[in-house]
Design a protein around this motif. Structure first.
Motif, PDB file in Angstrom:
ATOM      1  N   LEU A  48       2.403   8.413  98.801  1.00  0.00           N
ATOM      2  CA  LEU A  48       3.705   8.570  98.154  1.00  0.00           C
ATOM      3  C   LEU A  48       4.527   9.595  98.926  1.00  0.00           C
ATOM      4  N   PHE A  49       5.691   9.181  99.416  1.00  0.00           N
ATOM      5  CA  PHE A  49       6.572  10.023 100.213  1.00  0.00           C
ATOM      6  C   PHE A  49       7.901  10.227  99.491  1.00  0.00           C
ATOM      7  N   ASP A  50       8.396  11.454  99.494  1.00  0.00           N
ATOM      8  CA  ASP A  50       9.758  11.724  99.042  1.00  0.00           C
ATOM      9  C   ASP A  50      10.641  11.842 100.282  1.00  0.00           C
ATOM     10  N   PRO A 151      -2.066  -0.304 101.104  1.00  0.00           N
ATOM     11  CA  PRO A 151      -2.636  -1.521 100.512  1.00  0.00           C
ATOM     12  C   PRO A 151      -2.573  -1.575  98.989  1.00  0.00           C
ATOM     13  N   ARG A 152      -2.567  -0.421  98.326  1.00  0.00           N
ATOM     14  CA  ARG A 152      -2.531  -0.410  96.867  1.00  0.00           C
ATOM     15  C   ARG A 152      -1.139  -0.106  96.314  1.00  0.00           C
ATOM     16  N   SER A 153      -0.117  -0.214  97.148  1.00  0.00           N
ATOM     17  CA  SER A 153       1.238   0.118  96.709  1.00  0.00           C
ATOM     18  C   SER A 153       1.715  -0.801  95.592  1.00  0.00           C
ATOM     19  N   ALA A 154       1.404  -2.087  95.675  1.00  0.00           N
ATOM     20  CA  ALA A 154       1.839  -3.018  94.623  1.00  0.00           C
ATOM     21  C   ALA A 154       1.188  -2.668  93.292  1.00  0.00           C
ATOM     22  N   ALA A 155      -0.081  -2.271  93.320  1.00  0.00           N
ATOM     23  CA  ALA A 155      -0.769  -1.897  92.088  1.00  0.00           C
ATOM     24  C   ALA A 155      -0.119  -0.678  91.445  1.00  0.00           C
ATOM     25  N   VAL A 156       0.338   0.255  92.273  1.00  0.00           N
ATOM     26  CA  VAL A 156       1.017   1.445  91.749  1.00  0.00           C
ATOM     27  C   VAL A 156       2.309   1.055  91.039  1.00  0.00           C
ATOM     28  N   PHE A 207       9.298   9.913  89.750  1.00  0.00           N
ATOM     29  CA  PHE A 207       8.356  10.582  90.644  1.00  0.00           C
ATOM     30  C   PHE A 207       7.083  10.988  89.895  1.00  0.00           C
ATOM     31  N   ASP A 208       7.237  11.583  88.708  1.00  0.00           N
ATOM     32  CA  ASP A 208       6.060  12.023  87.954  1.00  0.00           C
ATOM     33  C   ASP A 208       5.130  10.849  87.634  1.00  0.00           C
ATOM     34  N   ALA A 209       5.710   9.721  87.258  1.00  0.00           N
ATOM     35  CA  ALA A 209       4.895   8.544  86.950  1.00  0.00           C
ATOM     36  C   ALA A 209       4.205   8.013  88.204  1.00  0.00           C
ATOM     37  N   LEU A 210       4.900   8.060  89.336  1.00  0.00           N
ATOM     38  CA  LEU A 210       4.306   7.605  90.586  1.00  0.00           C
ATOM     39  C   LEU A 210       3.152   8.511  91.016  1.00  0.00           C
ATOM     40  N   VAL A 214      -0.441   6.980  91.719  1.00  0.00           N
ATOM     41  CA  VAL A 214      -1.003   7.088  93.076  1.00  0.00           C
ATOM     42  C   VAL A 214      -2.358   7.792  93.023  1.00  0.00           C
ATOM     43  N   ARG A 215      -2.463   8.831  92.239  1.00  0.00           N
ATOM     44  CA  ARG A 215      -3.740   9.536  92.136  1.00  0.00           C
ATOM     45  C   ARG A 215      -4.806   8.645  91.508  1.00  0.00           C
ATOM     46  N   ASP A 216      -4.421   7.847  90.517  1.00  0.00           N
ATOM     47  CA  ASP A 216      -5.382   6.938  89.894  1.00  0.00           C
ATOM     48  C   ASP A 216      -5.838   5.857  90.868  1.00  0.00           C
ATOM     49  N   ALA A 217      -5.014   5.590  91.896  1.00  0.00           N
ATOM     50  CA  ALA A 217      -5.357   4.599  92.919  1.00  0.00           C
ATOM     51  C   ALA A 217      -6.062   5.234  94.114  1.00  0.00           C
TER      52      ALA A 217
END
Length: 364
Positions: A48-50, A151-156, A207-210, A214-217
């Motif tokens: 995850l990039f800002d 690879p897991r971006s769609a799942a996020v 951002f907070d939700a992402l 992302v951490r869960d992934a």
């Protein structure tokens, strides 16, 4: 910019342990867990990039799309509403003011995402050429930009209920917790990914939700350090390095982003002439054979003859080797597979000439 600019999420990045540095006039998060870890996560799981420092501008009015098509390099007629396109804003001499993404919202609205430091120059160039009824507005702080790559971006994004099924460079307007979000399947890493553009003032909600998703992934927050190593592995140009007012699209191997059959765009005559004559130098990749880290601004030699200059260089976490992009003189006759040397602090580092990307792209 005379003063350092700050993004909408800076306090959150500090709380998350980010280190910071100046980039393009903005104070930006460079790393959290370390560049190699963030790079590896993006290639293997998700990062995850800002990148909210990126510019934003809108061209509106009757014929806005036709106007942009007559000024920027790529052919907007190849796409339509709901699609985005990589394109270039060139000088009349064929140099590059900036490379940017154009979002085709409607025939009367094109949304642009240029680089941070070049936003004002792009807006000025377009505004000076705009016909009556077409307005060009700098909206740098209208939206944040959050890139979810890997690879897991769609799942996020699925976890947030945001769209993921669009084709490459397709975009859709959606919402998360009442916050409007423009989502584009694009990125700067070579991985399958998305760029999310929520309003600047409410970006924290998204951002907070992402961060949680992302951490869960098993992903990582990632900074500009990993963004640079990832894009260099792909051979993607960075303005000020591989593209500039002194480096043409043809020299940077970006001729594919030019609508050569169009009647008009900034720099058309100069670029057609360069295409006919052949560029005097050409961007190539270099992979170090021995141990050593390549950096920008190093001389490239064929024997004792200087034949070019590195424009970007780094250690590739994927390849475990030094890599670089370099502008090589066309008349040197250099070919892929050939060995050249790079002067690294007075030491000749043996490098193989390769055609980027250095690693396989997974964007599509």
């Amino acid at each position: 910019m005379s003063e350092l600019q700050h993004g909408p999420l800076e306090d959150r990045h500090r709380d998350l342990g980010a280190s910071f540095a100046e980039f393009g006039g903005w104070l930006m998060p460079v790393s959290y867990a370390g560049t190699v870890a963030e790079h590896t996560a993006t290639r293997s799981t998700v990062g995850l990039f800002d990148v909210s420092h990126l510019g934003k501008a809108t061209v509106r009015g009757p014929g806005a799309a036709a106007f942009v098509n007559a000024t920027l390099s790529n052919d907007l007629n190849r796409i339509g509403p709901g699609k985005a396109q990589y394109t270039l804003c060139c000088t009349e001499s064929g140099g590059v003011i900036d490379d940017l993404i154009a979002y085709y919202v409607a025939d009367d609205e094109i949304f642009l995402v240029p680089n941070a430091a070049n936003t004002a120059a792009v807006v000025a160039a377009l505004a000076a050429a705009a016909p009556p009824g077409v307005t060009v507005t700098d909206e740098h702080r209208s939206r944040a930009v959050l890139a979810v790559q890997g690879p897991r971006s769609a799942a996020v994004l699925d976890r947030l209920g945001l769209p993921t099924t669009m084709d490459y460079m397709g975009f859709a307007d959606a919402a998360f917790s009442g916050v409007p979000v423009r989502v584009c399947r694009s990125g700067y890493t070579g991985e399958h990914g998305y760029e999310l553009l929520p309003p600047w003032e409410s970006a924290g909600v998204v951002f907070d939700a992402l961060v949680a998703a992302v951490r869960d992934a098993d992903g990582e927050l990632a900074g500009l350090g990993a963004r640079d190593t990832l894009r260099t592995e792909m051979g993607y140009p960075l303005h000020g390095h591989e593209l500039s007012v002194d480096i043409s699209p043809l020299q940077a191997r970006c001729g594919w982003a030019i609508g050569w059959k169009k009647d008009a765009f900034f720099g058309r005559d100069a670029l057609l002439a360069e295409k006919a004559a052949g560029p005097r130098r050409l961007l190539r990749g270099l992979r170090a054979v021995g141990r050593g880290v390549l950096r920008p601004g190093l001389a490239v030699l064929d024997g004792s003859t200087t034949v070019g200059l590195t424009t970007s260089g780094t250690f590739s976490p994927t390849l475990k080797a030094g890599i670089a992009l370099a502008l090589i003189d066309a008349d040197a006759g250099v070919e892929d597979g050939q060995h050249l040397s790079v002067d690294v602090r007075g030491r000749a580092l043996d490098c193989e000439v390769v055609r980027p990307p250095f690693v396989t792209a997974k964007t599509r």
